[in-house]
Design an enzyme around this catalytic site. Sequence first.
Site, PDB file in Angstrom:
ATOM      1  N   GLY A 161     -36.215  20.055 -94.135  1.00 50.63           N
ATOM      2  CA  GLY A 161     -35.352  18.942 -93.722  1.00 50.63           C
ATOM      3  C   GLY A 161     -34.351  19.490 -92.732  1.00 50.63           C
ATOM      4  O   GLY A 161     -33.308  20.027 -93.115  1.00 50.63           O
ATOM      5  N   GLY A 163     -29.295  20.224 -92.506  1.00 56.56           N
ATOM      6  CA  GLY A 163     -30.257  21.251 -92.896  1.00 56.56           C
ATOM      7  C   GLY A 163     -30.328  22.360 -91.868  1.00 56.56           C
ATOM      8  O   GLY A 163     -30.368  23.551 -92.208  1.00 56.56           O
ATOM      9  N   ASN A 177     -39.937  21.272 -91.389  1.00 55.41           N
ATOM     10  CA  ASN A 177     -39.536  19.875 -91.237  1.00 55.41           C
ATOM     11  C   ASN A 177     -40.798  19.021 -91.228  1.00 55.41           C
ATOM     12  O   ASN A 177     -41.873  19.489 -90.848  1.00 55.41           O
ATOM     13  CB  ASN A 177     -38.752  19.691 -89.931  1.00 55.41           C
ATOM     14  CG  ASN A 177     -38.032  18.364 -89.888  1.00 55.41           C
ATOM     15  OD1 ASN A 177     -37.113  18.129 -90.673  1.00 55.41           O
ATOM     16  ND2 ASN A 177     -38.456  17.483 -89.002  1.00 55.41           N
ATOM     17  N   SER A 217     -20.164  20.003 -99.358  1.00 54.46           N
ATOM     18  CA  SER A 217     -19.187  19.225 -98.598  1.00 54.46           C
ATOM     19  C   SER A 217     -18.666  20.007 -97.400  1.00 54.46           C
ATOM     20  O   SER A 217     -18.561  21.225 -97.433  1.00 54.46           O
ATOM     21  CB  SER A 217     -17.994  18.841 -99.477  1.00 54.46           C
ATOM     22  OG  SER A 217     -17.033  18.149 -98.689  1.00 54.46           O
ATOM     23  N   LYS A 250     -19.591  16.496-106.991  1.00 56.39           N
ATOM     24  CA  LYS A 250     -19.570  16.126-105.569  1.00 56.39           C
ATOM     25  C   LYS A 250     -19.273  14.636-105.406  1.00 56.39           C
ATOM     26  O   LYS A 250     -18.531  14.225-104.515  1.00 56.39           O
ATOM     27  CB  LYS A 250     -20.906  16.477-104.893  1.00 56.39           C
ATOM     28  CG  LYS A 250     -21.013  16.003-103.436  1.00 56.39           C
ATOM     29  CD  LYS A 250     -19.965  16.646-102.574  1.00 56.39           C
ATOM     30  CE  LYS A 250     -19.841  16.289-101.127  1.00 56.39           C
ATOM     31  NZ  LYS A 250     -20.413  15.179-100.497  1.00 56.39           N
ATOM     32  N   HIS A 310     -15.669  14.203-105.949  1.00 54.13           N
ATOM     33  CA  HIS A 310     -15.026  14.719-104.724  1.00 54.13           C
ATOM     34  C   HIS A 310     -14.970  13.609-103.673  1.00 54.13           C
ATOM     35  O   HIS A 310     -13.939  13.366-103.040  1.00 54.13           O
ATOM     36  CB  HIS A 310     -15.816  15.924-104.198  1.00 54.13           C
ATOM     37  CG  HIS A 310     -15.499  16.307-102.775  1.00 54.13           C
ATOM     38  ND1 HIS A 310     -15.974  15.576-101.684  1.00 54.13           N
ATOM     39  CD2 HIS A 310     -14.754  17.292-102.249  1.00 54.13           C
ATOM     40  CE1 HIS A 310     -15.529  16.120-100.569  1.00 54.13           C
ATOM     41  NE2 HIS A 310     -14.787  17.171-100.876  1.00 54.13           N
ATOM     42  N   ASN A 311     -16.081  12.920-103.482  1.00 54.37           N
ATOM     43  CA  ASN A 311     -16.117  11.859-102.478  1.00 54.37           C
ATOM     44  C   ASN A 311     -15.239  10.678-102.871  1.00 54.37           C
ATOM     45  O   ASN A 311     -14.615  10.059-102.013  1.00 54.37           O
ATOM     46  CB  ASN A 311     -17.554  11.398-102.235  1.00 54.37           C
ATOM     47  CG  ASN A 311     -18.311  12.370-101.350  1.00 54.37           C
ATOM     48  OD1 ASN A 311     -17.989  13.551-101.286  1.00 54.37           O
ATOM     49  ND2 ASN A 311     -19.327  11.888-100.668  1.00 54.37           N
ATOM     50  N   GLU A 325     -11.949  11.645-101.980  1.00 51.59           N
ATOM     51  CA  GLU A 325     -11.901  11.574-100.504  1.00 51.59           C
ATOM     52  C   GLU A 325     -11.583  10.138-100.059  1.00 51.59           C
ATOM     53  O   GLU A 325     -10.735   9.920 -99.184  1.00 51.59           O
ATOM     54  CB  GLU A 325     -13.260  12.038 -99.974  1.00 51.59           C
ATOM     55  CG  GLU A 325     -13.495  11.897 -98.485  1.00 51.59           C
ATOM     56  CD  GLU A 325     -14.941  12.287 -98.127  1.00 51.59           C
ATOM     57  OE1 GLU A 325     -15.363  13.412 -98.465  1.00 51.59           O
ATOM     58  OE2 GLU A 325     -15.651  11.464 -97.517  1.00 51.59           O
TER      59      GLU A 325
HETATM   60  C1  6PG Z   1     -18.491  15.587 -97.404  1.00 53.16           C
HETATM   61  C2  6PG Z   1     -18.517  14.079 -97.201  1.00 53.16           C
HETATM   62  C3  6PG Z   1     -19.886  13.568 -96.921  1.00 53.16           C
HETATM   63  C4  6PG Z   1     -20.038  12.058 -96.834  1.00 53.16           C
HETATM   64  C5  6PG Z   1     -19.173  11.376 -95.854  1.00 53.16           C
HETATM   65  C6  6PG Z   1     -19.526   9.920 -95.651  1.00 53.16           C
HETATM   66  O1  6PG Z   1     -18.025  15.962 -98.464  1.00 53.16           O
HETATM   67  O2  6PG Z   1     -18.884  16.330 -96.517  1.00 53.16           O
HETATM   68  O3  6PG Z   1     -18.082  13.479 -98.365  1.00 53.16           O
HETATM   69  O4  6PG Z   1     -20.701  14.028 -97.960  1.00 53.16           O
HETATM   70  O5  6PG Z   1     -21.339  11.816 -96.453  1.00 53.16           O
HETATM   71  O6  6PG Z   1     -17.844  11.523 -96.147  1.00 53.16           O
HETATM   72  O7  6PG Z   1     -19.105   9.113 -96.687  1.00 53.16           O
HETATM   73  P1  6PG Z   1     -18.959   7.543 -96.476  1.00 53.16           P
HETATM   74  O8  6PG Z   1     -19.932   7.150 -95.418  1.00 53.16           O
HETATM   75  O9  6PG Z   1     -19.312   6.941 -97.787  1.00 53.16           O
HETATM   76  O10 6PG Z   1     -17.557   7.312 -96.047  1.00 53.16           O
END
Ligand code: 6PG
Length: 473
Positions: free
Chosen positions: A10, A15, A33, A129, A183, A186-187, A190
């Site tokens: 990928g 990747g 790929n 991330s 993770k 984490h998001n 975020e």
């Molecule tokens: C990271 C980010 C990533 C995520 C984007 C998009 O930790 O590098 O969290 O994984 O894909 O932030 O998130 P949204 O499109 O839902 O805003």
Amino acid sequence: MEQARIGVTGLAVMGRNLARNLARHGHAVAVHNRTSARTKALVEEFGHEGTFLPADIPEEFVASLERPRRLLVMVKAGAPTDAVIGEFAPLLDPGDMIVDAGNAHFADTRRREAALRPRGIHFVGAGVSGGEEGALHGPSIMPGGSPESYAELGPLLEDIAAKVDGTPCCAHVGPDGAGHFVKMVHNGIEYADMQLIAESYDLLRHAAGLDPAEIAEVFRGWNSGRLESYLIEITAEVLAHTDAATGRPFVDVVRDEAEQKGTGRWTVQTALDLGVPVDGIAAAVFARSVSGHAELRDATRNLLPGPPRTTIDPAGFAHAVERALYASKIVAYAQGFHQIRAGSAEYGWDIDLGAMAAIWRGGCIIRARFLDRIRAAYEDGAPTLLTAGHFAGALGEAQDAWRDVIATAVRLGIPTPGFSTALAYYDALRADRLPAALTQGQRDFFGAHTYRRVDRDGSFHTFWAGDRTEAAT
Ligand code: 6PG
């Protein structure tokens, strides 16, 4: 024939960049790929960076891996991941590892891990991330899966991860879906962090009357203090940017409809199932959702009256917003860590919260100076950040400004769901008594759902429709 320490299949940008990062660290990487043009392009463009072993077909790819085989999959989450597993798993032997480095839902990771375990294949859901740049220069990595697989993968992943004070931003999170769960949260954090920053901007713009370039300077200033973080840093960059086509501030030419790929929503859905209050994250998800309902907004914009717009003195206000932002951020992180603790208990993952804060200090989107204090708080066994030394002090010191900022927003009609919900959570936790007692009374009244008393053990019901006597149930 030279064998690769790890293979990456990928080769879209994430990747490709992970493969380059591995190669740059001296590890021979097999690359594959679905369409081999991407494989060829990677080797042509970046072959000089290290040892890449390109493969056109899965059999060739698998044959070029040293044993036990380490196969890193970086494809779109969902059906493509299952397709890749279906293609490669039959070619693997017991002890081999498949690492899913995409943003998979942790429940899918648990399912895939359970399906491959009887065959002796380790399935490792690894949160990664840091976006494209992080993948290339050092991401934060959150691998789940078996401890045996981490013994084989850990050194490689720690090698390519970001480093803070020499410590890699990578640690074994826990078994099966633990890595992808962390993770996901984490998001979620975020999302909350971004929403709080957006509200700060909105207040500085519409309550204090600053323009985007001036607000960029405010954020630059904040970034040299306790709010120092990647998200604050890039906020200043975005706000300072001018649109080349129109000469207007970039932020004014972008449609104000925030999109989402789903990880924030998953965080809230999971939190609902676990019964964990993550209202800060939920507020952020719903704020994006409101922004995206363009038709509803168009249909209401000019019909709903608001208060007269006045502006207030920016100097003191910016200072107050900084405090409100810091306090609200503490709440958002506390809620996210609560969810990790609850998920860990539910699934028996035994996640070390201090270690999670430590691996978020660098490489990831929410990397921030204050994560070091968060690490210390959880290492000291804090039940919640809100009462942990530094944070308790910061909240106490911020609360007047926090209330003033929200009161100003309410008075001026500026929506601050993130700030407001964070303060409500703080006030709920410090309240002597909550109106939940009344809710219990209502539930008992209409549904005989029973309640517990403050002065006696057991459950009770009052005969509301009869003589209103009480019985133990
Ligand atoms: C990271 C980010 C990533 C995520 C984007 C998009 O930790 O590098 O969290 O994984 O894909 O932030 O998130 P949204 O499109 O839902 O805003």
